[in-house]
Design an enzyme around this catalytic site. Structure first.
Site, PDB file in Angstrom:
ATOM      1  CE  LYS A 177       2.139   7.371  -4.884  1.00 37.00           C
ATOM      2  NZ  LYS A 177       2.225   5.932  -4.632  1.00 37.00           N
TER       3      LYS A 177
ATOM      4  CG  ASP B  92       2.093   1.479   0.269  1.00 38.01           C
ATOM      5  OD1 ASP B  92       2.999   1.524  -0.580  1.00 38.01           O
ATOM      6  OD2 ASP B  92       2.250   1.005   1.407  1.00 38.01           O
TER       7      ASP B  92
END
Length: 179
Positions: free
Chosen positions: A27, A29
Protein backbone atom coordinates in the site's frame (compact mmCIF):
# COMPACT_ATOMS: atom_id res chain seq x y z
CA UNK A 1 -15.89 -1.00 -27.00
CA UNK A 2 -17.50 1.67 -24.84
CA UNK A 3 -14.78 3.74 -23.16
CA UNK A 4 -15.66 4.61 -19.57
CA UNK A 5 -13.68 5.06 -16.41
CA UNK A 6 -14.71 2.61 -13.69
CA UNK A 7 -15.03 3.41 -10.01
CA UNK A 8 -11.86 2.29 -8.20
CA UNK A 9 -12.17 -0.49 -5.66
CA UNK A 10 -11.24 0.56 -2.14
CA UNK A 11 -9.29 -1.34 0.49
CA UNK A 12 -10.73 -2.04 3.92
CA UNK A 13 -8.51 -1.92 7.02
CA UNK A 14 -8.10 -5.09 9.06
CA UNK A 15 -6.17 -5.79 12.27
CA UNK A 16 -4.05 -8.62 10.91
CA UNK A 17 -2.94 -9.75 7.47
CA UNK A 18 -5.29 -12.61 6.53
CA UNK A 19 -4.03 -16.06 5.67
CA UNK A 20 -5.25 -18.14 2.82
CA UNK A 21 -5.00 -18.10 -0.93
CA UNK A 22 -4.44 -14.35 -1.33
CA UNK A 23 -2.30 -12.10 -3.46
CA UNK A 24 -0.56 -9.42 -1.38
CA UNK A 25 0.61 -6.00 -2.61
CA UNK A 26 2.20 -2.98 -0.96
CA UNK A 27 0.00 0.00 0.00
CA UNK A 28 1.77 3.11 -1.31
CA UNK A 29 1.66 6.58 0.25
CA UNK A 30 0.54 8.51 -2.80
CA UNK A 31 -2.47 9.60 -4.82
CA UNK A 32 -4.78 6.86 -6.04
CA UNK A 33 -5.24 7.51 -9.74
CA UNK A 34 -6.84 5.98 -12.80
CA UNK A 35 -4.70 6.51 -15.92
CA UNK A 36 -6.45 6.09 -19.23
CA UNK A 37 -5.39 6.40 -22.83
CA UNK A 38 -8.46 6.11 -25.00
CA UNK A 39 -8.53 4.74 -28.58
CA UNK A 40 -8.25 8.26 -30.04
CA UNK A 41 -5.03 8.85 -28.05
CA UNK A 42 -6.39 11.19 -25.36
CA UNK A 43 -4.83 10.67 -21.93
CA UNK A 44 -6.51 11.35 -18.61
CA UNK A 45 -5.22 10.97 -15.08
CA UNK A 46 -8.10 11.09 -12.63
CA UNK A 47 -8.10 11.01 -8.85
CA UNK A 48 -10.31 8.64 -6.93
CA UNK A 49 -12.85 11.48 -6.72
CA UNK A 50 -12.66 12.12 -10.47
CA UNK A 51 -10.44 15.23 -10.41
CA UNK A 52 -8.33 15.63 -13.55
CA UNK A 53 -4.63 15.52 -12.55
CA UNK A 54 -2.87 15.80 -15.93
CA UNK A 55 -1.52 19.32 -15.36
CA UNK A 56 0.24 18.29 -12.16
CA UNK A 57 1.83 15.17 -13.64
CA UNK A 58 3.01 15.98 -17.17
CA UNK A 59 5.64 13.22 -17.12
CA UNK A 60 2.96 10.58 -16.53
CA UNK A 61 0.66 12.16 -19.12
CA UNK A 62 3.45 12.15 -21.72
CA UNK A 63 4.41 8.56 -20.93
CA UNK A 64 0.82 7.37 -21.23
CA UNK A 65 0.67 8.60 -24.82
CA UNK A 66 2.95 5.68 -25.76
CA UNK A 67 0.59 3.09 -24.27
CA UNK A 68 -2.06 1.22 -26.21
CA UNK A 69 -5.65 2.13 -25.33
CA UNK A 70 -5.75 1.15 -21.68
CA UNK A 71 -7.22 1.92 -18.27
CA UNK A 72 -4.86 1.38 -15.32
CA UNK A 73 -5.55 1.63 -11.62
CA UNK A 74 -2.63 2.60 -9.44
CA UNK A 75 -0.88 5.15 -7.30
CA UNK A 76 1.02 8.32 -8.17
CA UNK A 77 4.10 8.53 -5.94
CA UNK A 78 7.17 10.72 -5.58
CA UNK A 79 10.43 9.56 -4.02
CA UNK A 80 12.51 12.16 -2.19
CA UNK A 81 15.48 11.52 0.12
CA UNK A 82 14.94 7.76 -0.02
CA UNK A 83 11.29 7.71 0.96
CA UNK A 84 7.85 8.42 -0.42
CA UNK A 85 7.07 12.13 -0.19
CA UNK A 86 3.32 12.74 -0.10
CA UNK A 87 3.89 16.46 0.48
CA UNK A 88 5.69 16.63 -2.89
CA UNK A 89 2.55 15.29 -4.56
CA UNK A 90 0.50 18.03 -2.94
CA UNK A 91 2.89 20.66 -4.34
CA UNK A 92 1.89 19.58 -7.85
CA UNK A 93 -1.82 20.34 -7.52
CA UNK A 94 -2.12 24.12 -7.53
CA UNK A 95 1.06 25.17 -9.28
CA UNK A 96 1.58 27.02 -12.51
CA UNK A 97 3.07 25.03 -15.39
CA UNK A 98 6.56 26.51 -14.81
CA UNK A 99 6.43 25.54 -11.13
CA UNK A 100 5.24 22.04 -11.99
CA UNK A 101 8.08 21.75 -14.53
CA UNK A 102 10.56 22.64 -11.78
CA UNK A 103 9.01 19.96 -9.54
CA UNK A 104 9.22 17.41 -12.36
CA UNK A 105 12.92 18.19 -12.79
CA UNK A 106 13.72 17.96 -9.08
CA UNK A 107 11.43 15.08 -8.04
CA UNK A 108 9.72 13.25 -10.90
CA UNK A 109 6.56 11.30 -10.20
CA UNK A 110 6.11 7.59 -10.79
CA UNK A 111 2.96 5.63 -11.45
CA UNK A 112 2.71 2.31 -9.61
CA UNK A 113 0.19 0.21 -11.53
CA UNK A 114 -1.58 -2.46 -9.53
CA UNK A 115 -4.56 -3.28 -11.73
CA UNK A 116 -5.55 -3.37 -15.38
CA UNK A 117 -9.19 -2.46 -15.96
CA UNK A 118 -9.30 -2.27 -19.73
CA UNK A 119 -6.93 -2.82 -22.62
CA UNK A 120 -7.77 -2.55 -26.29
CA UNK A 121 -5.35 -5.13 -27.64
CA UNK A 122 -7.75 -8.01 -28.02
CA UNK A 123 -8.85 -8.25 -24.39
CA UNK A 124 -11.16 -5.23 -24.15
CA UNK A 125 -12.83 -4.65 -20.79
CA UNK A 126 -11.06 -6.92 -18.32
CA UNK A 127 -12.44 -5.37 -15.11
CA UNK A 128 -14.86 -8.26 -14.56
CA UNK A 129 -12.14 -10.91 -14.82
CA UNK A 130 -10.67 -12.47 -11.69
CA UNK A 131 -7.67 -10.65 -10.19
CA UNK A 132 -5.16 -13.33 -11.29
CA UNK A 133 -6.24 -12.89 -14.94
CA UNK A 134 -6.07 -9.09 -14.76
CA UNK A 135 -2.67 -9.32 -13.07
CA UNK A 136 -1.35 -11.63 -15.79
CA UNK A 137 -2.52 -9.17 -18.46
CA UNK A 138 -0.98 -6.25 -16.53
CA UNK A 139 2.36 -8.09 -16.34
CA UNK A 140 2.11 -8.86 -20.07
CA UNK A 141 1.40 -5.18 -20.83
CA UNK A 142 4.53 -4.17 -18.89
CA UNK A 143 6.62 -6.80 -20.69
CA UNK A 144 5.22 -6.18 -24.17
CA UNK A 145 5.53 -2.40 -23.88
CA UNK A 146 8.93 -2.54 -22.14
CA UNK A 147 7.59 -0.18 -19.48
CA UNK A 148 10.20 1.47 -17.30
CA UNK A 149 10.10 4.59 -15.09
CA UNK A 150 7.93 6.51 -14.65
CA UNK A 151 5.95 3.25 -14.83
CA UNK A 152 6.29 0.73 -12.01
CA UNK A 153 4.55 -2.62 -11.71
CA UNK A 154 3.38 -2.99 -8.12
CA UNK A 155 5.17 -5.90 -6.45
CA UNK A 156 2.86 -8.80 -5.69
CA UNK A 157 3.39 -12.02 -3.76
CA UNK A 158 1.26 -15.02 -2.93
CA UNK A 159 3.41 -15.64 0.17
CA UNK A 160 2.04 -14.10 3.39
CA UNK A 161 5.42 -14.24 5.14
CA UNK A 162 7.03 -12.35 2.27
CA UNK A 163 4.30 -9.71 2.46
CA UNK A 164 4.91 -9.32 6.19
CA UNK A 165 8.64 -8.89 5.55
CA UNK A 166 7.84 -6.16 3.00
CA UNK A 167 5.94 -4.31 5.70
CA UNK A 168 8.88 -4.47 8.10
CA UNK A 169 11.49 -3.62 5.47
CA UNK A 170 9.60 -1.04 3.43
CA UNK A 171 7.69 0.84 6.15
CA UNK A 172 10.62 3.26 6.77
CA UNK A 173 10.42 4.24 3.09
CA UNK A 174 6.75 5.18 3.41
CA UNK A 175 4.86 2.00 2.54
CA UNK A 176 1.64 2.26 4.53
CA UNK A 177 0.64 -1.37 4.69
CA UNK A 178 -0.18 -4.47 2.70
CA UNK A 179 -3.25 -5.03 0.56
Amino acid sequence: MEWRLPEPMLAKAVEDLPTGPFAYEAKWDGFRAIVSRNPSGAVEIRSRQGTLLNAGFPEITAGARDLPPVILDGELVIWHDGRLAFERLLRRLTRRPASVAAEVNSTPAHYVAFDLLSVDVGDGDVARLPYRDRRARLEKLFADQGLMPPWTLCPMTLDRDEALSWMREWAPAGIEGIL
